[in-house]
Design a protein around this motif. Structure first.
Motif, mmCIF file in Angstrom:
data_model
loop_
_atom_site.group_PDB
_atom_site.id
_atom_site.type_symbol
_atom_site.label_atom_id
_atom_site.label_comp_id
_atom_site.label_asym_id
_atom_site.label_seq_id
_atom_site.Cartn_x
_atom_site.Cartn_y
_atom_site.Cartn_z
ATOM 1 N N GLU A 1 -4.598 4.842 4.081
ATOM 2 C CA GLU A 1 -4.106 6.222 4.061
ATOM 3 C C GLU A 1 -2.645 6.258 3.638
ATOM 4 O O GLU A 1 -2.187 7.234 3.050
ATOM 5 N N ARG A 2 -1.924 5.154 3.884
ATOM 6 C CA ARG A 2 -0.534 5.071 3.404
ATOM 7 C C ARG A 2 -0.520 4.899 1.884
ATOM 8 O O ARG A 2 0.295 5.487 1.188
ATOM 9 N N HIS A 3 -1.438 4.101 1.342
ATOM 10 C CA HIS A 3 -1.395 3.809 -0.098
ATOM 11 C C HIS A 3 -2.210 4.793 -0.932
ATOM 12 O O HIS A 3 -1.877 5.031 -2.089
ATOM 13 N N TYR A 4 -3.305 5.319 -0.379
ATOM 14 C CA TYR A 4 -4.140 6.260 -1.129
ATOM 15 C C TYR A 4 -4.844 7.202 -0.155
ATOM 16 O O TYR A 4 -5.982 6.966 0.249
ATOM 17 N N PRO A 5 -4.148 8.280 0.225
ATOM 18 C CA PRO A 5 -4.679 9.170 1.270
ATOM 19 C C PRO A 5 -6.026 9.799 0.941
ATOM 20 O O PRO A 5 -6.722 10.255 1.849
#
Ligand SMILES: C[S@@+](CC[C@H](N)C(=O)[O-])C[C@H]1O[C@@H](n2cnc3c(N)ncnc32)[C@H](O)[C@@H]1O
Length: 251
Positions: free
Chosen positions: A159-163
């Protein structure tokens, strides 16, 4: 050298720039119902050095517009296409995937492996739809949860890199709400990640650091890749790329 140039340097020598496999591309081509059709007009968006573009060109009677905003990747694709005598089927275009020059309803198929995340899945499928002929095909791979629940550390990481990471059912619901009729979905097998993508990268990291004199920026890129690879190896039961094949619907 900025981060994009470093990424191009690290990934330019790779056969592919995201998890995948020629057999996976062929499976998606079959699910799309494209074999046997004549004079297809196809765009391969975010093609990188063109692993999927080459499969499309070898397999189909098609003209393929290969689009990527990194000219160095497109030069490699052109060299490969000429080597296999496929140059006349592939035209490269150094363009941004969110500002495409195609006429509305001009394409039989839009292909995109491991690239739509750059503009977001929902935004991308909505924007690209206008370029498809009625009944035109969309075939995209997209980061996908394989299970309804998963370890918190993994959720937090992606979720930090690709929500927009989500389950296949959620991605298919987006396709349906965006004017597509789903034809197929399958998750990429783990060899697409490990043998075809991460192992070759791991083999290049040492030389990459040397080329850049162990600069802070190069070390940061290597650390990011090592972290991503470690996450995949630990949590591969929970996520993969999903391949989504859908038809434009106008109902
Ligand atoms: C993860 S790589 C996948 C490449 C290739 N499809 C493959 O599977 O090997 C994503 C590609 O999208 C390209 N890209 C990223 N953002 C882009 C944008 N806004 N417009 C065009 N290309 C973009 C990158 O240069 C890169 O080649």
């Amino acid at each position: 050298m900025d981060d994009l140039a470093l990424m191009v340097d690290l990934h330019g020598d790779g056969e592919r720039q995201s998890p995948g496999d020629d057999a996976v591309t062929r499976r998606a081509i079959a699910l799309a119902g494209l074999p046997g059709r004549k004079n297809l007009s196809i765009a391969d968006i975010g093609c990188g050095t063109g692993a999927s573009t080459m499969v499309l060109a070898r397999t189909l009677d098609a003209e393929i517009a290969a689009i990527d905003f990194v000219p160095e990747f497109l030069e490699t694709l052109e060299d490969n296409a000429h080597r296999e005598n496929l140059g006349q089927k592939i035209a490269t275009h150094p363009l941004a995937m969110d500002a495409l020059p195609f006429d509305d309803q001009s394409l039989d198929a839009i292909w995109s492996e491991g690239a739509i995340y750059n503009i977001g899945f929902e935004n991308g499928v909505r924007y690209w739809r206008r370029f498809l002929k009625p009944d035109g095909i969309l075939a995209v791979s997209e980061l996908t949860w394989l299970t309804a629940t998963r370890p918190d550390a993994l959720t937090e990481y992606w979720e930090r890199h690709y929500p927009e990471v989500d389950t296949a059912s959620a991605k298919i619901a987006i396709l349906e709400a965006s004017g597509y009729s789903p034809l197929g979905y399958f998750p990429l097998p783990s060899y697409c990640w490990l043998a075809n993508f991460y192992r070759p990268i791991e083999g290049r990291l040492g030389a990459f650091l040397e080329r850049h004199d162990n600069s802070d920026a190069a070390q940061a890129i290597v650390a990011e890749h090592r972290e991503e690879i470690a996450f995949y190896k630990r949590y591969s039961d929970y996520f993969s790329y999903g391949f989504y094949i859908a038809r434009r619907s106008d109902g």
